[in-house]
Scaffold this motif. Structure first.
Motif, PDB file in Angstrom:
ATOM      1  N   LYS A 283      -2.780  89.834  42.487  1.00 11.88           N
ATOM      2  CA  LYS A 283      -3.778  88.994  41.812  1.00 11.88           C
ATOM      3  C   LYS A 283      -4.501  89.778  40.722  1.00 11.88           C
ATOM      4  O   LYS A 283      -4.824  89.241  39.656  1.00 11.88           O
ATOM      5  CB  LYS A 283      -4.799  88.458  42.827  1.00 11.88           C
ATOM      6  CG  LYS A 283      -4.349  87.147  43.462  1.00 11.88           C
ATOM      7  CD  LYS A 283      -5.228  86.725  44.614  1.00 11.88           C
ATOM      8  CE  LYS A 283      -6.606  86.246  44.186  1.00 11.88           C
ATOM      9  NZ  LYS A 283      -7.421  85.859  45.392  1.00 11.88           N
TER      10      LYS A 283
ATOM     11  N   LEU B 193     -16.473  97.356  51.784  1.00 11.91           N
ATOM     12  CA  LEU B 193     -15.209  97.476  51.063  1.00 11.91           C
ATOM     13  C   LEU B 193     -14.808  98.930  51.163  1.00 11.91           C
ATOM     14  O   LEU B 193     -15.611  99.801  50.851  1.00 11.91           O
ATOM     15  CB  LEU B 193     -15.421  97.148  49.584  1.00 11.91           C
ATOM     16  CG  LEU B 193     -15.548  95.712  49.161  1.00 11.91           C
ATOM     17  CD1 LEU B 193     -15.987  95.667  47.699  1.00 11.91           C
ATOM     18  CD2 LEU B 193     -14.235  94.975  49.346  1.00 11.91           C
TER      19      LEU B 193
ATOM     20  N   GLY C 289     -12.346  93.122  42.714  1.00 14.72           N
ATOM     21  CA  GLY C 289     -12.213  91.694  42.992  1.00 14.72           C
ATOM     22  C   GLY C 289     -11.356  91.035  41.917  1.00 14.72           C
ATOM     23  O   GLY C 289     -11.341  91.485  40.766  1.00 14.72           O
ATOM     24  N   ALA C 290     -10.639  89.993  42.296  1.00 21.92           N
ATOM     25  CA  ALA C 290      -9.797  89.279  41.333  1.00 21.92           C
ATOM     26  C   ALA C 290      -9.865  87.779  41.569  1.00 21.92           C
ATOM     27  O   ALA C 290      -8.918  87.051  41.287  1.00 21.92           O
ATOM     28  CB  ALA C 290      -8.358  89.784  41.402  1.00 21.92           C
ATOM     29  N   GLY C 291     -10.987  87.301  42.103  1.00 22.54           N
ATOM     30  CA  GLY C 291     -11.190  85.869  42.280  1.00 22.54           C
ATOM     31  C   GLY C 291     -11.902  85.291  41.070  1.00 22.54           C
ATOM     32  O   GLY C 291     -11.901  85.873  39.983  1.00 22.54           O
ATOM     33  N   GLY C 292     -12.520  84.140  41.272  1.00 26.74           N
ATOM     34  CA  GLY C 292     -13.191  83.456  40.178  1.00 26.74           C
ATOM     35  C   GLY C 292     -14.308  84.281  39.548  1.00 26.74           C
ATOM     36  O   GLY C 292     -14.493  84.265  38.332  1.00 26.74           O
ATOM     37  N   ALA C 293     -15.042  85.008  40.378  1.00 22.15           N
ATOM     38  CA  ALA C 293     -16.178  85.781  39.861  1.00 22.15           C
ATOM     39  C   ALA C 293     -15.693  86.880  38.905  1.00 22.15           C
ATOM     40  O   ALA C 293     -16.273  87.094  37.836  1.00 22.15           O
ATOM     41  CB  ALA C 293     -16.966  86.387  41.014  1.00 22.15           C
TER      42      ALA C 293
ATOM     43  N   ASN D   2      -8.047  95.056  43.542  1.00 21.73           N
ATOM     44  CA  ASN D   2      -8.146  93.924  44.469  1.00 21.73           C
ATOM     45  C   ASN D   2      -7.321  94.196  45.712  1.00 21.73           C
ATOM     46  O   ASN D   2      -6.320  94.909  45.658  1.00 21.73           O
ATOM     47  CB  ASN D   2      -7.665  92.631  43.796  1.00 21.73           C
ATOM     48  CG  ASN D   2      -8.163  91.399  44.530  1.00 21.73           C
ATOM     49  OD1 ASN D   2      -9.341  91.323  44.877  1.00 21.73           O
ATOM     50  ND2 ASN D   2      -7.285  90.446  44.787  1.00 21.73           N
ATOM     51  N   ARG D   3      -7.828  93.628  46.828  1.00 23.45           N
ATOM     52  CA  ARG D   3      -7.096  93.749  48.099  1.00 23.45           C
ATOM     53  C   ARG D   3      -5.653  93.255  47.904  1.00 23.45           C
ATOM     54  O   ARG D   3      -4.707  93.930  48.277  1.00 23.45           O
ATOM     55  CB  ARG D   3      -7.830  92.914  49.151  1.00 23.45           C
ATOM     56  CG  ARG D   3      -7.264  92.979  50.524  1.00 23.45           C
ATOM     57  CD  ARG D   3      -8.176  92.258  51.477  1.00 23.45           C
ATOM     58  NE  ARG D   3      -8.404  90.859  51.093  1.00 23.45           N
ATOM     59  CZ  ARG D   3      -9.188  90.019  51.751  1.00 23.45           C
ATOM     60  NH1 ARG D   3      -9.851  90.422  52.822  1.00 23.45           N
ATOM     61  NH2 ARG D   3      -9.331  88.776  51.349  1.00 23.45           N
ATOM     62  N   SER D   4      -5.488  92.080  47.296  1.00 22.29           N
ATOM     63  CA  SER D   4      -4.141  91.605  46.952  1.00 22.29           C
ATOM     64  C   SER D   4      -3.872  92.058  45.522  1.00 22.29           C
ATOM     65  O   SER D   4      -4.346  91.431  44.576  1.00 22.29           O
ATOM     66  CB  SER D   4      -4.050  90.081  47.010  1.00 22.29           C
ATOM     67  OG  SER D   4      -4.914  89.569  47.989  1.00 22.29           O
TER      68      SER D   4
ATOM     69  N   THR E 124     -16.266  90.938  44.508  1.00 21.91           N
ATOM     70  CA  THR E 124     -15.613  90.298  45.656  1.00 21.91           C
ATOM     71  C   THR E 124     -16.645  89.498  46.439  1.00 21.91           C
ATOM     72  O   THR E 124     -17.851  89.640  46.229  1.00 21.91           O
ATOM     73  CB  THR E 124     -14.999  91.328  46.630  1.00 21.91           C
ATOM     74  OG1 THR E 124     -16.049  91.979  47.354  1.00 21.91           O
ATOM     75  CG2 THR E 124     -14.155  92.352  45.901  1.00 21.91           C
ATOM     76  N   SER E 125     -16.163  88.689  47.370  1.00 18.05           N
ATOM     77  CA  SER E 125     -17.080  87.982  48.262  1.00 18.05           C
ATOM     78  C   SER E 125     -17.203  88.732  49.583  1.00 18.05           C
ATOM     79  O   SER E 125     -17.771  88.209  50.532  1.00 18.05           O
ATOM     80  CB  SER E 125     -16.584  86.550  48.483  1.00 18.05           C
ATOM     81  OG  SER E 125     -15.233  86.571  48.887  1.00 18.05           O
TER      82      SER E 125
HETATM   83  P1  ATR Z   1     -15.136  84.202  43.964  1.00 18.08           P
HETATM   84  O1  ATR Z   1     -15.086  82.927  43.177  1.00 18.08           O
HETATM   85  O2  ATR Z   1     -16.478  84.519  44.567  1.00 18.08           O
HETATM   86  O3  ATR Z   1     -14.569  85.350  43.228  1.00 18.08           O
HETATM   87  P2  ATR Z   1     -12.668  83.953  45.406  1.00 18.08           P
HETATM   88  O4  ATR Z   1     -12.018  83.382  44.196  1.00 18.08           O
HETATM   89  O5  ATR Z   1     -12.369  83.371  46.751  1.00 18.08           O
HETATM   90  O6  ATR Z   1     -14.249  83.914  45.275  1.00 18.08           O
HETATM   91  O7  ATR Z   1     -12.352  85.520  45.446  1.00 18.08           O
HETATM   92  C1  ATR Z   1     -12.831  86.343  46.463  1.00 18.08           C
HETATM   93  C2  ATR Z   1     -12.554  87.798  46.086  1.00 18.08           C
HETATM   94  O8  ATR Z   1     -13.117  88.644  47.087  1.00 18.08           O
HETATM   95  C3  ATR Z   1     -11.083  88.144  46.025  1.00 18.08           C
HETATM   96  O9  ATR Z   1     -10.917  89.182  45.083  1.00 18.08           O
HETATM   97  C4  ATR Z   1     -10.821  88.643  47.446  1.00 18.08           C
HETATM   98  O10 ATR Z   1      -9.711  89.492  47.579  1.00 18.08           O
HETATM   99  P3  ATR Z   1      -8.214  88.843  47.802  1.00 18.08           P
HETATM  100  O11 ATR Z   1      -7.816  88.265  46.463  1.00 18.08           O
HETATM  101  O12 ATR Z   1      -7.360  89.969  48.197  1.00 18.08           O
HETATM  102  O13 ATR Z   1      -8.379  87.791  48.850  1.00 18.08           O
HETATM  103  C5  ATR Z   1     -12.078  89.410  47.689  1.00 18.08           C
HETATM  104  N1  ATR Z   1     -12.420  89.615  49.092  1.00 18.08           N
HETATM  105  C6  ATR Z   1     -12.962  88.723  49.942  1.00 18.08           C
HETATM  106  N2  ATR Z   1     -13.169  89.274  51.155  1.00 18.08           N
HETATM  107  C7  ATR Z   1     -12.727  90.556  51.087  1.00 18.08           C
HETATM  108  C8  ATR Z   1     -12.682  91.646  52.003  1.00 18.08           C
HETATM  109  N3  ATR Z   1     -13.123  91.535  53.247  1.00 18.08           N
HETATM  110  N4  ATR Z   1     -12.178  92.837  51.563  1.00 18.08           N
HETATM  111  C9  ATR Z   1     -11.743  92.949  50.286  1.00 18.08           C
HETATM  112  N5  ATR Z   1     -11.761  91.958  49.381  1.00 18.08           N
HETATM  113  C10 ATR Z   1     -12.241  90.773  49.758  1.00 18.08           C
END
Ligand code: ATR
Length: 271
Positions: free
Chosen positions: A156, A199, A127-131, A151-153, A190-191
């Motif tokens: 990031k 995943l 994961g690479a979002g806020g968490a 991360n999927r993307s 990730t979320s």
């Molecule tokens: P948070 O604050 O919970 O981290 P966020 O900033 O929206 O929320 O980040 C969500 C993370 O979950 C991201 O790393 C996202 O991957 P992308 O950056 O590629 O979007 C990841 N995520 C959410 N749904 C996913 C899925 N179905 N498969 C893989 N990664 C997922």
């Protein structure tokens, strides 16, 4: 007068923070109140300032306000700066101090409560979002031999590790890049689990004594935990211990003493 604290978010009714902090206060004999505050998304600053005007001493911040709390802070700790998010506010004569205890909460849960060493470990963070951003630096400071961020993307993930790649053994990749890696600790930040979608991280992810850790929690196994068991992870954990750990670190900031997290973790499991 009783010292006042609160957790602010939207929604907030589900928050366990009031239960946790009330338990800490009971344990240590502190006279304090801790309430749940609902704020409208465009009314965060006014709600915080209203709480300060009523004599509030500090606040925990949860979704969706961690960025607004960062912007509202007069001063930031190094870890809040690194996380680019604030989950703990302290209201002092010098202004609003912003800190972030999420990463320490995670590190302490894995290392001290679960008993899985992070120093020298091979760690996979997904994961690479806020968490993920909130926990990356504290994880690196715990001294892993290697930390791979997926991360999927992938761009990031690369952007997230860029500030730390010179100083720590950290690398980035897409979701498939950890397959066959036999990691000691695999953390889901990730979320994806929230939508019950798995995943696809490939096979061979886990070392023989590996820990799989999901930063979210719920009743029973999350989809990530269930998959980790199938893939051979020796131990799995959800994020309830991290929740208690971040609360304990906030309590330390506000009250200067450390509560016993194990007792409160056990209490929460009963809910
Ligand atoms: P948070 O604050 O919970 O981290 P966020 O900033 O929206 O929320 O980040 C969500 C993370 O979950 C991201 O790393 C996202 O991957 P992308 O950056 O590629 O979007 C990841 N995520 C959410 N749904 C996913 C899925 N179905 N498969 C893989 N990664 C997922």
């Amino acid at each position: 007068m009783t010292d006042q604290y609160a957790v602010i978010g939207n929604p907030i009714a589900q928050s366990k923070s009031p239960i946790i902090h009330a338990a800490f206060a009971r344990q240590l004999g502190h006279d304090l109140s801790y309430e749940a505050l609902l704020a409208e998304v465009d009314d965060f600053d006014a709600t915080v300032r209203g709480f300060i005007a009523r004599g509030g001493k500090g606040m925990n911040v949860t979704a969706p306000f961690k960025l607004q709390a960062l912007a509202l802070s007069d001063r930031l700790s190094a870890r809040a700066q690194a996380a680019q998010a604030v989950n703990t506010l302290s209201f002092t004569p010098d202004g609003i101090l912003g800190d972030n205890t999420d990463g320490l909460g995670l590190v302490q849960d894995i290392r001290d409560q679960i008993g899985k060493p992070l120093a020298g470990a091979r760690v996979l963070l997904v994961g690479a979002g806020g968490a993920a951003r909130g926990v990356l630096l504290p994880l690196l400071q715990a001294g892993p031999r290697q930390l791979l961020l997926l991360n999927r993307s992938v761009e990031k993930a690369r952007a997230l590790i860029a500030p730390w790649a010179g100083a720590y053994p950290v690398a980035a990749g897409d979701l498939a890049a950890g397959a066959g890696g036999r990691f000691d600790v695999v953390i889901n930040a990730t979320s994806a689990g929230l939508s019950a979608q798995g995943l696809d991280l490939g096979a061979g992810l886990y070392a023989p004594d590996a820990l799989a850790y999901d930063m979210v929690y719920g009743k029973g196994d999350t989809p990530f935990m269930a998959d980790a068991r199938r893939q051979g992870a020796a131990r799995v954990a959800d994020g309830l211990g991290m929740l208690v750990g971040q609360a304990a670190e906030s309590f330390v900031i506000w009250r200067g003493v450390r509560p016993d997290v194990a007792a409160v973790r056990a209490l929460l499991r009963q809910y």
